[in-house]
Every structure is written in C-alpha cells, then in structure tokens.
Design a protein around this motif. Structure first.
Motif, PDB file in Angstrom:
ATOM      1  N   VAL A 297       0.878  -1.184   0.000  1.00  0.00           N
ATOM      2  CA  VAL A 297       0.000   0.000   0.000  1.00  0.00           C
ATOM      3  C   VAL A 297       0.912   1.230   0.000  1.00  0.00           C
ATOM      4  O   VAL A 297       1.043   1.934   0.994  1.00  0.00           O
ATOM      5  CB  VAL A 297      -0.932  -0.001   1.238  1.00  0.00           C
ATOM      6  CG1 VAL A 297      -2.058   1.017   1.061  1.00  0.00           C
ATOM      7  CG2 VAL A 297      -1.505  -1.382   1.511  1.00  0.00           C
ATOM      8  N   ASP A 299       1.003   4.291  -1.030  1.00  0.00           N
ATOM      9  CA  ASP A 299       0.625   5.673  -0.719  1.00  0.00           C
ATOM     10  C   ASP A 299       0.502   5.922   0.778  1.00  0.00           C
ATOM     11  O   ASP A 299       0.348   7.075   1.206  1.00  0.00           O
ATOM     12  CB  ASP A 299      -0.676   6.061  -1.432  1.00  0.00           C
ATOM     13  CG  ASP A 299      -1.826   5.106  -1.156  1.00  0.00           C
ATOM     14  OD1 ASP A 299      -1.570   4.012  -0.623  1.00  0.00           O
ATOM     15  OD2 ASP A 299      -2.978   5.458  -1.470  1.00  0.00           O
ATOM     16  N   THR A 300       0.588   4.875   1.601  1.00  0.00           N
ATOM     17  CA  THR A 300       0.583   5.064   3.059  1.00  0.00           C
ATOM     18  C   THR A 300       1.997   5.135   3.628  1.00  0.00           C
ATOM     19  O   THR A 300       2.162   5.386   4.828  1.00  0.00           O
ATOM     20  CB  THR A 300      -0.174   3.915   3.753  1.00  0.00           C
ATOM     21  OG1 THR A 300       0.514   2.681   3.524  1.00  0.00           O
ATOM     22  CG2 THR A 300      -1.600   3.807   3.237  1.00  0.00           C
ATOM     23  N   GLN A 311       6.178  11.031   0.049  1.00  0.00           N
ATOM     24  CA  GLN A 311       5.902   9.598  -0.078  1.00  0.00           C
ATOM     25  C   GLN A 311       7.206   8.867  -0.322  1.00  0.00           C
ATOM     26  O   GLN A 311       7.871   9.072  -1.338  1.00  0.00           O
ATOM     27  CB  GLN A 311       4.917   9.341  -1.217  1.00  0.00           C
ATOM     28  CG  GLN A 311       4.430   7.904  -1.288  1.00  0.00           C
ATOM     29  CD  GLN A 311       3.270   7.738  -2.255  1.00  0.00           C
ATOM     30  OE1 GLN A 311       2.320   8.519  -2.228  1.00  0.00           O
ATOM     31  NE2 GLN A 311       3.354   6.742  -3.116  1.00  0.00           N
ATOM     32  N   HIS A 425      -4.406  11.809  10.011  1.00  0.00           N
ATOM     33  CA  HIS A 425      -5.426  11.956   8.980  1.00  0.00           C
ATOM     34  C   HIS A 425      -5.001  12.928   7.883  1.00  0.00           C
ATOM     35  O   HIS A 425      -5.582  12.928   6.794  1.00  0.00           O
ATOM     36  CB  HIS A 425      -6.742  12.429   9.611  1.00  0.00           C
ATOM     37  CG  HIS A 425      -7.968  11.873   8.929  1.00  0.00           C
ATOM     38  ND1 HIS A 425      -8.073  11.763   7.559  1.00  0.00           N
ATOM     39  CD2 HIS A 425      -9.134  11.391   9.424  1.00  0.00           C
ATOM     40  CE1 HIS A 425      -9.250  11.252   7.244  1.00  0.00           C
ATOM     41  NE2 HIS A 425      -9.910  10.998   8.349  1.00  0.00           N
ATOM     42  N   ILE A 428      -2.887  10.085   5.750  1.00  0.00           N
ATOM     43  CA  ILE A 428      -3.571   8.856   5.336  1.00  0.00           C
ATOM     44  C   ILE A 428      -5.051   8.960   5.689  1.00  0.00           C
ATOM     45  O   ILE A 428      -5.404   9.223   6.845  1.00  0.00           O
ATOM     46  CB  ILE A 428      -2.957   7.629   6.037  1.00  0.00           C
ATOM     47  CG1 ILE A 428      -1.454   7.542   5.763  1.00  0.00           C
ATOM     48  CG2 ILE A 428      -3.656   6.345   5.596  1.00  0.00           C
ATOM     49  CD1 ILE A 428      -0.730   6.488   6.594  1.00  0.00           C
ATOM     50  N   ASP A 429      -5.911   8.755   4.708  1.00  0.00           N
ATOM     51  CA  ASP A 429      -7.353   8.770   4.969  1.00  0.00           C
ATOM     52  C   ASP A 429      -7.786   7.456   5.613  1.00  0.00           C
ATOM     53  O   ASP A 429      -7.054   6.460   5.591  1.00  0.00           O
ATOM     54  CB  ASP A 429      -8.128   8.993   3.668  1.00  0.00           C
ATOM     55  CG  ASP A 429      -7.943  10.402   3.117  1.00  0.00           C
ATOM     56  OD1 ASP A 429      -7.758  11.329   3.934  1.00  0.00           O
ATOM     57  OD2 ASP A 429      -7.967  10.576   1.889  1.00  0.00           O
ATOM     58  N   ALA A 431      -9.983   5.052   4.880  1.00  0.00           N
ATOM     59  CA  ALA A 431     -10.060   3.827   4.074  1.00  0.00           C
ATOM     60  C   ALA A 431      -8.672   3.283   3.757  1.00  0.00           C
ATOM     61  O   ALA A 431      -8.441   2.066   3.798  1.00  0.00           O
ATOM     62  CB  ALA A 431     -10.832   4.103   2.790  1.00  0.00           C
ATOM     63  N   ARG A 432      -7.728   4.187   3.445  1.00  0.00           N
ATOM     64  CA  ARG A 432      -6.380   3.735   3.120  1.00  0.00           C
ATOM     65  C   ARG A 432      -5.691   3.170   4.364  1.00  0.00           C
ATOM     66  O   ARG A 432      -4.927   2.204   4.285  1.00  0.00           O
ATOM     67  CB  ARG A 432      -5.547   4.880   2.539  1.00  0.00           C
ATOM     68  CG  ARG A 432      -6.071   5.419   1.229  1.00  0.00           C
ATOM     69  CD  ARG A 432      -6.343   4.323   0.221  1.00  0.00           C
ATOM     70  NE  ARG A 432      -5.121   3.673  -0.249  1.00  0.00           N
ATOM     71  CZ  ARG A 432      -5.092   2.514  -0.884  1.00  0.00           C
ATOM     72  NH1 ARG A 432      -6.207   1.839  -1.099  1.00  0.00           N
ATOM     73  NH2 ARG A 432      -3.943   2.004  -1.295  1.00  0.00           N
ATOM     74  N   GLY A 433      -5.956   3.776   5.519  1.00  0.00           N
ATOM     75  CA  GLY A 433      -5.417   3.228   6.760  1.00  0.00           C
ATOM     76  C   GLY A 433      -5.938   1.837   7.029  1.00  0.00           C
ATOM     77  O   GLY A 433      -5.203   0.947   7.481  1.00  0.00           O
ATOM     78  N   VAL A 435      -6.896  -0.329   4.741  1.00  0.00           N
ATOM     79  CA  VAL A 435      -6.247  -1.230   3.788  1.00  0.00           C
ATOM     80  C   VAL A 435      -4.846  -1.592   4.276  1.00  0.00           C
ATOM     81  O   VAL A 435      -4.407  -2.745   4.169  1.00  0.00           O
ATOM     82  CB  VAL A 435      -6.184  -0.580   2.395  1.00  0.00           C
ATOM     83  CG1 VAL A 435      -5.358  -1.433   1.435  1.00  0.00           C
ATOM     84  CG2 VAL A 435      -7.589  -0.383   1.838  1.00  0.00           C
ATOM     85  N   LEU A 436      -4.126  -0.607   4.824  1.00  0.00           N
ATOM     86  CA  LEU A 436      -2.783  -0.865   5.348  1.00  0.00           C
ATOM     87  C   LEU A 436      -2.836  -1.854   6.514  1.00  0.00           C
ATOM     88  O   LEU A 436      -2.047  -2.814   6.558  1.00  0.00           O
ATOM     89  CB  LEU A 436      -2.135   0.447   5.801  1.00  0.00           C
ATOM     90  CG  LEU A 436      -0.762   0.320   6.489  1.00  0.00           C
ATOM     91  CD1 LEU A 436       0.264  -0.270   5.529  1.00  0.00           C
ATOM     92  CD2 LEU A 436      -0.298   1.670   7.019  1.00  0.00           C
TER      93      LEU A 436
END
Length: 452
Positions: A297, A299-300, A311, A425, A428-429, A431-433, A435-436
């Motif tokens: 992931v 972008d995190t 990044q 926040h 990382i938004d 939803a992305r958090g 997923v991570l």
C-alpha cells in the motif's frame, strides 16, 4: 592565533547539550581525529573529535556542565609557538567579524520560510573559528516589519508559530542574539504581536501549556515529595508528544490477528537458526509484516512535511525501544529488502546500543512508520502516539489464547494478538489506513509468504 573550539550540533535538532567528560587536559597535544570530549545530547552520548592539530591551551567549560548552547566556546586550541599568554590578548575567532560575515551570508529566502512549516533546513558547518568535528546548529533568518533580520532556530520558529508570537519582539539569548527554544517558551504574547497560530488555532490564542511548576508545587506544599529533574531526553519526549497530540489529527483503527501459524513457523525457524545464535522474536515478524505492507500500500508509506506529503519508496521502520529515562526509536532502513534473521540481528544491535546511548543520529532519525510493542509486558492493547513526522504508528499487544469461532462455525481456541494503528489523517485517509492494517494482518496470519 588561538582558536576557539565550539560546542558542536551533533544532530539537526540539538540546541544544547551536556559536556559529560573531557578526554583531554590543558597542555595536551592533539591531532586531527583525536577524541576531545564526550557530549550528551537528548538521545545519545557521542564522542567529539578534533579536526585541527595544536595544543589545548584552556578548557573553558567544566565536565559535567549541562545546558551548554551550540556554538558556545568550550576550549581554546593553541598553534605551534603560541602560549597561554596569547589567549587573553588575541582576538577570538568567531567574534563580531565572524558574526558579521555569517549575517551577510544568511539572507532570507523562500526555502527558509518553508522550513518553519515543519522541516528543518540542512545544517551548514562554519569552518572559521571551529576546531572540532560536528555540524553547526541550523538557523534561519527572516526580516521584521522594520527590515531588521531575525535569527532563530527552526524549533524556536515552530513554537513561536504555534503560540502566535512575533519573533521580532523576542530578545534572543543564543549566539549572536539568535532566538532559541527557551526564549520563545519564556515569552508572553502581547496584544500587538499576536499572530494566527500555524496549527489553525484562533487568531492571537496561544497553545495551552498547562499549570506552571510553581502553581503545581503550591498544591502539594503540605505533602512530602521528591523533585525529579528533567534531563534532555525527557524534555524532548515531553515536547514532541505534546506537539503530536496538539497538532496531529489522530484516528485509530483496531484489529485482532490470529498468530498460531506465526508461532509455529517461529519455533521451527528458531530451531534451525539456533546454531547461528539467532532467535527470532514475534516483533521481528511484525517489523517484516509492516515493511511489506508499506510496499503493498505504497501511498501510506508517507510523512507530513508541513505544506506537503513526502511519499517514501523504501520501508524505513522505526521501532520504539525503552531505555533508562525514556525511549528512543532506532530506524531499520530498507526493511522490505531484509530477511527475518537480518532484521532480528540488526534490531538486537540497535536496541543494545540505544540502551547504552551509543546510537549515531542517522540511526534514530527518519523513517515513515513506527512500531511500539508492549506485548512482552502483558499489555493486551493500547493506543500509541504518532512520532512526527511519521504518518502512522502500530501499537502491538500480547498474544493471548482465547476462544474463537472458526471458519466452520465451531468454537475453538487460538492465539490472538491485538493491534491498534494510530494514523495521521492529514497523511492517510481512513479507508487507506484500513487497507494498510488489513495488509499487515494478512502478512502476520500467513507468515510463510513473507519468506518468499
């Protein structure tokens, strides 16, 4: 001409340190590379080397002295043919002429202004008047409304911005009148100098700082207590955690993972690695799982840089290590490329040297992601505070045998470990958090894939 040896900046954030021990005495002859002193920063004790040769004419600062500001003269180095009599009569290098030249070079720039937003500029070591190795404390300048230059350290600028203070109205106590952290902390915001705080607080309102030491002591004046003096590390921890909770919009994601397969694999690997003196810990698997997840992931894998996000490409994982008087987070660089045994060996070495305060600055600075594991203390779950500028930190609890419902609906017993991901926040938004955290959990529940 006698040369001043100045207190070095041994890390980008160092403003003062403790001259722990002199390794030379007056009259000693030194060559380039000889050790002069041991200096304690807020994180480590580091050796200070000479870059010039000569004879120690005078030690200006006694060993054990705390709070010695960066660039303060700490000793005098004499060249061949010079004597102690030359010290008082010779003009000191690093005096008004040096300050004038430094001021002329330090013109304000757009990049200097950007550094106030959260990232310190690169340090530059002045050669004139410096007789030992180390990087000089970074300092940026801007112009006041009257056109006068204002010199202040990056940390002082950040605190001033948070508190709504005008640096031009503060008298600096550092070298050449530079404004340092203590000057800003002791300043009171006047109505005429109130500015909007960088954190978005109401205009002219300073960050809350809590009750003063005198006010708290007054509450307990009839009670017996012992006052514990804060060392540099504890002061730094207090400042950084306060900054983190006041300025970072934390949100928390929680999840439990079953680690029975991990525990079985660990036991098999440790049996095979025992001849090499390697013993893998659960934390080694957690480090590898996080490093791989940041690649899955990408972008995190990011940090907050004031007005932008950086990044990162490699997975540089910081791991919290408890040491006497506080904690430190050594960084495992390129963790995604290293085997479990390599990570285990490197982590053990970093932790040992961290407890001895022997880490170099590059070994505990940087990283984009942190891990804090309290499972070995029996703690089942907790929330960790983000270590700025990192985008997230994973809090890891103990593995506990619990009754669980299996995939077939039958009740069974499994080893369950609780994890909490604290996320910035801004970086990382939600939803992305999520997923991570899912990727981390899947790596831990299917650990054999991490060996591929």
């Amino acid at each position: 001409m006698p040369t001043e040896i100045l207190m070095p900046a041994l890390s980008p954030t160092m403003e003062e340190g403790t001259l722990a021990k002199w390794l030379v005495k007056e009259g000693d002859t030194v060559n380039s590379g000889d050790l002069l002193a041991e200096i304690e920063t807020d994180k480590a004790t580091m050796e200070f080397e000479a870059v010039d040769e000569g004879r120690i004419g005078k030690l200006l600062i006694a060993e054990g002295t705390e709070g010695v500001a960066v660039n303060t003269p700490i000793a005098i180095l004499l060249e061949e043919g010079e004597s102690a009599d030359d010290i008082d009569t010779a003009p000191q290098k690093g005096g008004d002429e040096k300050a004038k030249k430094a001021d002329d070079r330090a013109a304000p720039s757009e990049n200097a202004a950007r550094s106030d937003a959260g990232s310190a500029p690169a340090n530059e070591q002045p050669k004139s008047g410096t007789a030992a190795q180390g990087s000089a404390q970074s300092s940026t300048s801007t112009k006041s409304e009257k056109g006068d230059r204002v010199f202040a350290s990056p940390l002082a600028r950040r605190i001033a911005a948070d508190r709504g203070l005008d640096l031009a109205a503060i008298q600096g106590s550092g070298p050449r009148g530079r404004i340092v952290k203590a000057d800003v902390e002791n300043a009171e915001p006047a109505a005429s100098q109130a500015k909007p705080a960088a954190s978005g607080a109401a205009k002219g309102v300073a960050m809350p700082t809590g009750a003063s030491a005198e006010a708290v002591a007054a509450m307990f004046k009839d009670r017996e207590y012992e006052e514990v003096r804060l060392d540099g590390m504890r002061k730094t921890i207090a400042a950084r955690l306060t900054e983190a909770k006041q300025t970072i919009p934390h949100f928390y994601l929680r999840r439990e993972v079953r680690i029975d397969r991990l525990m079985d694999l660990r036991a098999q690997m440790n049996e095979q690695l025992s001849e090499r003196g390697i013993k893998l810990s659960v934390n080694d698997f957690v480090i590898k799982a996080c490093a791989n997840a940041l690649q899955q992931v990408p972008d995190t894998n990011a940090v907050w840089a004031g007005d932008r996000i950086l990044q990162l490409k490699p997975s540089d994982i910081a791991v919290a290590v408890a040491i006497d008087g506080g904690l430190i987070t050594p960084v495992l660089r390129d963790a995604q490329q290293k085997s479990l045994s390599a990570l285990s060996t490197e982590m053990r070495d970093l932790a040992t040297r961290a407890r001895d305060r022997k880490l170099a600055p590059h070994e505990y600075q940087g990283g984009s992601f942190s891990i804090s594991n309290l499972g070995m203390f029996g703690v089942e779950n907790f929330d960790a505070v983000i270590n700025p500028p990192h985008g997230a930190i994973l809090a890891v609890g103990a593995g506990v045998r619990k009754p669980v419902v299996g995939a077939d609906g039958e009740l069974t017993v499994a080893t369950v470990m609780s994890m909490t991901l604290s996320v910035d926040h801004r970086v990382i938004d939600g939803a992305r958090g999520a997923v991570l955290l899912k990727a981390i959990a899947e790596n831990l529940e299917a650990p054999i894939a991490m060996l591929a």
